[in-house]
Design an enzyme around this catalytic site. Structure first.
Site, short mmCIF file in Angstrom:
data_model
loop_
_atom_site.label_atom_id
_atom_site.label_comp_id
_atom_site.label_asym_id
_atom_site.label_seq_id
_atom_site.Cartn_x
_atom_site.Cartn_y
_atom_site.Cartn_z
N ASP A 12 0.81 -1.22 0.00
CA ASP A 12 0.00 0.00 0.00
C ASP A 12 0.84 1.27 0.00
OD1 ASP A 12 0.95 -0.35 2.61
OD2 ASP A 12 -0.99 -0.96 3.40
N ASN B 268 -7.29 -3.25 14.35
CA ASN B 268 -8.68 -3.53 13.92
C ASN B 268 -8.75 -4.72 12.96
OD1 ASN B 268 -7.60 -2.49 11.59
ND2 ASN B 268 -9.08 -0.86 11.31
N HIS C 118 -6.97 -5.11 10.16
CA HIS C 118 -6.72 -4.85 8.73
C HIS C 118 -5.43 -5.51 8.28
CE1 HIS C 118 -4.35 -0.75 9.25
NE2 HIS C 118 -3.59 -1.80 9.47
N GLU D 79 -9.54 -2.40 5.24
CA GLU D 79 -10.12 -2.04 6.52
C GLU D 79 -11.41 -2.84 6.76
OE1 GLU D 79 -8.27 -0.49 8.43
OE2 GLU D 79 -8.00 1.62 8.02
P1 PGA Z 1 2.35 -1.92 12.93
O1 PGA Z 1 1.17 -1.86 11.88
O2 PGA Z 1 3.32 -2.90 12.38
O3 PGA Z 1 2.89 -0.53 12.96
O4 PGA Z 1 1.73 -2.37 14.22
C1 PGA Z 1 0.64 -3.03 11.38
C2 PGA Z 1 -0.46 -2.73 10.42
O5 PGA Z 1 -1.17 -1.73 10.62
O6 PGA Z 1 -0.63 -3.49 9.46
#
Ligand code: PGA
Length: 236
Positions: free
Chosen positions: A67, A136, A138, A143
């Site tokens: 992304d 959450n 994702h 999302e």
């Molecule tokens: P993080 O993010 O590695 O900063 O916890 C993970 C994500 O949002 O996919």
């Protein structure tokens, strides 16, 4: 599914780096799906260390990132291109033309999304997809939603995601871009292998729900239960 409990962040990173390096050692022309966020930084550091020792080369590999933020210039220090350059690409022998991220500054998001899906298809799909997981549930910026979105698409970041990423934008969720282009569920799920990494006790609940609860677009990572070659490494 293979679930591995690492001792700590370093151990998780080392184990994840072992999976990635084995992939490119056994198939030099691997297509690696890469992720940003705090979690994979240690994995990239370990791979850089092994690369510098001459143990692993990315000279023939191709990478596709999950992304990129929309409307954030690629030169912005929080763009995912900047992240990948600083944390990985600048330190290895991957050819720049073989490193791909969606273009978050594209004039037509629709055309950019179609082109990104076409690119991944033309590469023959992803050999190994590295994933983190958001609080959450994702994956990439897929999302929680009413349905899984299959193709690369422009996603509106949830409030929870903008809050979680505020630490990179001066502590304010409002400064976090509202939209991102993300690979969809199709190319993630069509990856031949998936490696999901999660660090810290705060991720245990979401990991547990994703791996053991119902498969639902309300928790996008839950679809990974259906993947035939999923490795999960957790440290907590
Ligand atoms: P993080 O993010 O590695 O900063 O916890 C993970 C994500 O949002 O996919």
């Amino acid at each position: 599914m293979k679930l591995i409990h690492a001792k700590d962040y370093r151990d998780m990173s080392r184990k994840a780096a072992n999976v990635v390096s084995a992939q490119v050692i056994l198939k030099e022309s691997s297509v690696l799906g890469l992720a940003t966020g705090s979690t994979p930084i240690g994995t990239y550091q370990q791979l850089i260390e092994w690369h510098k020792k001459g143990d692993v080369s990315f000279a023939n590999a191709v990478t596709v990132n999950l992304d990129e933020y929309c409307a954030l210039p690629a030169s912005h220090e929080q763009s995912y291109l900047s992240f990948m350059n600083a944390n990985f690409f600048d330190h290895i022998d991957l050819r720049r033309e073989n490193a791909h991220l969606p273009n978050g500054m594209a004039k037509s998001y629709e055309a950019e999304c179609e082109a990104y899906d076409a690119l991944i298809a033309a590469l023959g799909g992803i050999d190994l997809q590295l994933l983190g997981i958001g609080p959450n549930g994702h994956i990439g910026f897929n999302e929680p939603d009413e349905q899984f979105v299959m193709g690369t698409h422009r996603a509106r970041l949830s409030d929870a995601t903008r809050l979680a990423n505020a630490r990179f934008f001066g502590g304010s969720a409002e400064n976090v871009p509202e939209f991102a282009i993300t690979m969809g569920i199709r190319h993630i799920m069509q990856a031949k292998r998936i490696l999901l990494i999660a660090n810290g006790a705060q991720k245990l609940d979401v990991i547990n729900r994703a791996l053991n609860g119902p498969v639902t677009p309300r928790l996008p990572a839950s679809i990974l239960q259906l993947h035939p070659d999923l490795t999960v490494i957790v440290s907590a």
